[in-house]
Design an enzyme around this catalytic site. Structure first.
Site, mmCIF file in Angstrom:
data_model
loop_
_atom_site.group_PDB
_atom_site.id
_atom_site.type_symbol
_atom_site.label_atom_id
_atom_site.label_comp_id
_atom_site.label_asym_id
_atom_site.label_seq_id
_atom_site.Cartn_x
_atom_site.Cartn_y
_atom_site.Cartn_z
ATOM 1 N N HIS A 46 -21.996 -5.243 -2.064
ATOM 2 C CA HIS A 46 -22.881 -4.283 -1.395
ATOM 3 C C HIS A 46 -22.798 -4.392 0.124
ATOM 4 O O HIS A 46 -23.091 -5.463 0.674
ATOM 5 C CB HIS A 46 -24.308 -4.567 -1.869
ATOM 6 N N ARG A 47 -22.381 -3.330 0.783
ATOM 7 C CA ARG A 47 -22.156 -3.311 2.240
ATOM 8 C C ARG A 47 -21.154 -4.414 2.629
ATOM 9 O O ARG A 47 -21.276 -5.021 3.686
ATOM 10 C CB ARG A 47 -23.470 -3.477 3.016
ATOM 11 N N GLU A 73 -18.696 -1.846 -1.169
ATOM 12 C CA GLU A 73 -19.504 -0.632 -0.949
ATOM 13 C C GLU A 73 -19.687 -0.449 0.546
ATOM 14 O O GLU A 73 -19.935 -1.431 1.275
ATOM 15 C CB GLU A 73 -20.869 -0.795 -1.624
ATOM 16 N N ASP A 75 -21.357 2.238 3.743
ATOM 17 C CA ASP A 75 -22.252 3.349 4.099
ATOM 18 C C ASP A 75 -21.601 4.136 5.226
ATOM 19 O O ASP A 75 -21.366 3.582 6.307
ATOM 20 C CB ASP A 75 -23.602 2.800 4.572
ATOM 21 N N HIS A 88 -25.398 1.264 7.949
ATOM 22 C CA HIS A 88 -26.393 1.632 6.950
ATOM 23 C C HIS A 88 -27.539 2.461 7.494
ATOM 24 O O HIS A 88 -27.855 3.533 6.994
ATOM 25 C CB HIS A 88 -26.953 0.382 6.269
ATOM 26 N N GLU A 147 -20.472 5.367 0.109
ATOM 27 C CA GLU A 147 -21.752 6.080 0.095
ATOM 28 C C GLU A 147 -21.843 6.981 1.326
ATOM 29 O O GLU A 147 -21.708 6.511 2.465
ATOM 30 C CB GLU A 147 -22.947 5.113 0.094
ATOM 31 N N LYS A 149 -24.200 8.321 3.631
ATOM 32 C CA LYS A 149 -25.579 7.962 3.972
ATOM 33 C C LYS A 149 -26.200 9.081 4.809
ATOM 34 O O LYS A 149 -25.685 9.418 5.871
ATOM 35 C CB LYS A 149 -25.566 6.637 4.743
ATOM 36 N N ASP A 273 -25.430 -8.211 -3.269
ATOM 37 C CA ASP A 273 -25.138 -8.869 -1.987
ATOM 38 C C ASP A 273 -24.399 -10.191 -2.209
ATOM 39 O O ASP A 273 -23.832 -10.742 -1.267
ATOM 40 C CB ASP A 273 -26.447 -9.184 -1.239
HETATM 41 O O1 G3P Z 1 -24.737 1.357 -3.474
HETATM 42 C C1 G3P Z 1 -26.069 1.732 -3.538
HETATM 43 C C2 G3P Z 1 -26.942 1.143 -2.490
HETATM 44 O O2 G3P Z 1 -26.179 0.762 -1.393
HETATM 45 C C3 G3P Z 1 -27.999 2.089 -2.078
HETATM 46 O O3 G3P Z 1 -28.948 1.525 -1.255
HETATM 47 O O4 G3P Z 1 -30.023 1.438 0.950
HETATM 48 O O5 G3P Z 1 -28.392 -0.288 0.322
HETATM 49 O O6 G3P Z 1 -27.625 2.001 0.843
HETATM 50 P P1 G3P Z 1 -28.723 1.151 0.280
HETATM 51 CA CA CA Z 2 -25.309 1.771 0.487
#
Ligand code: G3P
Ligand code: CA
Length: 286
Positions: A46-47, A73, A75, A88, A147, A149, A273
């Site tokens: 994640h990120r 992942e 953003d 993000h 993503e 965003k 994470d």
């Molecule tokens: O991959 C989904 C997740 O990243 C969505 O939430 O706020 O971390 O972008 P957020």
């Molecule tokens: Ca995200």
């Protein structure tokens, strides 16, 4: 590069057996995971590996790759002068030493910011990366879950993302290593029209806890993934998403217990994470 990724099914076994064990290696773990407890599980950093490095930086993406995530992942947003970047928040305030809305700053202004020191001094000097830099560094090495965003703030962002992918032939059929997702479902419909062979995902916050079979069927007309807040995931939801012929990658697991719960619910992937909460067992491709 198929992998079997497992977590230990059974929180009690996992947590009590390893409490006090400093560093349990995946090899040790695999010996106590029975065949029945193994299932293919996609691991999404994640990120980037944002538990270990500043989110949405090259350091975090490299860490996710090193930790053998299946996907990183990212953003994606757009600067005032139209550059696609990975960040993000819709302002630079939290994750850099600057201030201001992403869309009110030029790329040059954002590029001068330090995107690493907030996380730790060893990351001082990390820059906000461009979308294209990330594609060029990681395409073919690790999957990229893109993503969009707040795309409503950036008219035309779907076209720009599509152009960057097409320039690199990443829009081809059966390319499961690129996925595009957003909380903005209209944006996903637009993007799917531009990139019909790229899998798309619908992100769903906690307000979608009572999503109906009809709504899922509608999403499935343009989406291949229904990726919800992990707190709304139930056995029934997983079954309904599969019935609608989509996959489900909940977000965002930040503890071993959360990953184990999602595993037990039968999800297809976990957005986390902490990549290490999902153990990897490489197997030979057939
Ligand atoms: O991959 C989904 C997740 O990243 C969505 O939430 O706020 O971390 O972008 P957020
Ligand atoms: Ca995200």
């Amino acid at each position: 590069m198929k992998r079997i990724v497992t977590v230990l099914a059974g929180v009690g076994i996992a947590m009590s057996s390893f409490a006090g064990t400093a560093a349990a290696e995946p090899a040790e773990l695999s010996s106590i995971v029975s065949k029945q407890e193994q299932q293919k599980m996609i691991n999404v950093a994640h990120r980037g590996a944002s538990g270990h490095a500043p989110e949405n930086t090259m350091a975090a993406f490299h860490k996710g790759f090193e930790m053998k995530a299946d996907y990183i992942e990212i953003d994606v947003q757009m600067t005032k002068d139209g550059e696609l970047i990975a960040i993000h928040d819709t302002t630079v305030d939290r994750t850099t030493n600057g201030t201001g809305a992403v869309g009110s700053l030029t790329f040059e202004e954002i590029r001068q910011l330090d995107a690493g020191s907030w996380f730790g001094p060893e990351f001082a000097g990390e820059k906000v990366p461009t979308f294209e830099e990330i594609l060029d560094a990681f395409r073919g090495k690790v999957g990229i879950l893109i993503e969009l965003k707040a795309p409503e703030l950036y008219p035309g962002i779907e076209e720009k993302v599509a152009e960057a992918l097409m320039e690199r032939n990443l829009h081809r059929p059966n390319n499961e290593k690129i996925i595009i997702q957003s909380f903005n479902h209209e944006s996903m419909q637009t993007s799917k029209e531009l990139l019909p062979n790229v899998p798309h995902g619908v992100l769903a916050g906690a307000s979608w806890a009572d999503v109906t079979e009809e709504q899922l069927a509608e999403f499935a007309t343009y989406a291949d993934y229904f990726n919800p807040n992990m707190n709304i995931v139930t056995h029934d939801l997983v079954a309904d998403v599969h019935e609608a012929d989509m996959k489900i990658y909940p977000y965002t697991s930040r503890s071993q217990e959360q990953a184990l719960r999602l595993f037990d619910l039968g999800v297809d992937g976990i957005i986390t994470d902490y990549t290490e909460h999902v153990y990897h067992h490489p197997v030979k491709s057939k």
